[in-house]
Design an enzyme around this catalytic site. Sequence first.
Site, short mmCIF file in Angstrom:
data_model
loop_
_atom_site.label_atom_id
_atom_site.label_comp_id
_atom_site.label_asym_id
_atom_site.label_seq_id
_atom_site.Cartn_x
_atom_site.Cartn_y
_atom_site.Cartn_z
N SER A 82 0.85 -1.19 0.00
CA SER A 82 0.00 0.00 0.00
C SER A 82 0.88 1.24 0.00
O SER A 82 1.88 1.30 0.73
CB SER A 82 -0.91 0.02 1.24
OG SER A 82 -1.70 1.19 1.28
N CYS A 83 0.54 2.21 -0.85
CA CYS A 83 1.27 3.48 -0.88
C CYS A 83 0.30 4.63 -0.67
O CYS A 83 -0.91 4.44 -0.59
CB CYS A 83 2.02 3.66 -2.19
SG CYS A 83 0.97 3.89 -3.64
N SER A 84 0.83 5.83 -0.59
CA SER A 84 0.00 6.98 -0.23
C SER A 84 -1.05 7.31 -1.28
O SER A 84 -2.16 7.73 -0.95
CB SER A 84 0.89 8.21 0.00
OG SER A 84 1.65 8.49 -1.16
#
Length: 458
Positions: A9-11
């Site tokens: 998961s990334c921003s």
Amino acid sequence: MKKIVAITSCSTGIAHTYMAAEGLEMAAKELGYNIKVETQGSIGAENQLTAEDIAAADAVVIAASTTVKKERFVGKKLLEVDVNDAIEDGKGLLKRSLDAPIYNNGEAKTEKVETSKTGIYAHLMTGVSYMIPFVVAGGLCIALAFAFGGINSEGDLAGALNEFGGLAMGLMWPILGGYVAYSIADRPGLVPGMLAGMLMSSMNGGFLGTLLGGFVAGYTIIGLKKIIKLPQSFSGLMPILILPVLSVLITGFVMKFVVGIPITALNEAIMDWLNSLSGMNSIVLGLILGAMMAIDLAGPIGKAAYFFGVASLTSLGTGETSTVMGAVMITGMVPPLAMALSSTILNKKLYSAEEQEAGKSAWVLGLSFISEGAIPFAAADPIRVLASVTIGSAITGALSMAFNCGIAVPHGGFFVFLIPGAVSNVLLYVVALAVGTVVSGLLVTALKMQAVKKNAKA
């Protein structure tokens, strides 16, 4: 055969999330491991891990720059790292995960060291990941309003699109505050966090004020939970009555009368300063913003520059263009376009077959203002690639400011250029993009050729 389960998961929930998943899958294939990766991206969780998957796993890897809930992994070996680590060293992560400590719902430490810095960054990125879709959707609705009704959004259809865009953009502040607080305190943080965001929106507190409001709200909930102890028979009142009411009162008063006033004054002073910039000062600002957008390819530094641009845009009226936002967007397009130019046109032989394929995708990613398209190249050769794209992006930012190019929306990339009224001085804007792309493309190609020659001599 070893079995690993993972979450990435990334921003933004776009590029890093899926690149990290691909990196882990490729690493598992090379090691002969079995892996299943759940991606928590912008459209929600995909390829979700089942209870059976987790029970059968030898270890769990969480590669994320946002907060990921870990309760379902109690009793499993758990390695928690930043999302970029999975892109850069997937094989190393999978090997390390087999020796990771057992996760026991916070009682046992994972390899990831929970320092205040790490925690704050994860909370911030969680809020940003939920906020960005509102920014993008709102900005593009406004751009479509310009396309159908001109810069003043004349007509029923254009007016409706402009209204939808304005509402979506307005929601970004309560969403940011709410989900920063949610990352800290789970669901009880949403109410005071969103209240803080709405307050900062009405007070013109901007990104910084909303961010602080989210932290105030989240830690207010944490404090109340520690202080208030009720008998078991009354515990049901905590989430539906006591926590919402007290947290709203505390957060509201702190933000309105303590934090909000100086933050609003600071935000307005920054916007006034930005609007007063001209000549050489604006060119220097464009140079700095361009370098920030490229130096970590949409990482924390790039995000700071991006929201600086968004703040400058939200301080203007409907239909007005921001030169700061203009410089930010166009410089974020340079890195993937430059690497696409180098790997698919200038000298394909310098790149592996995988990089050449990534170069083809980088054309589209660059035109779409997704800087992460350059990450595969930076991961393989960070010094030459990052140095090259930073120089080109800085030049583009300076040119954009020198040409007084502005944009009226916060996202959309090259496709916004085609909408009448969305970009001021659009032809010079394209020139600025082309110059930076060519400079970076030529520079990285030259540096790589030089490295090849040195290796040949050695």
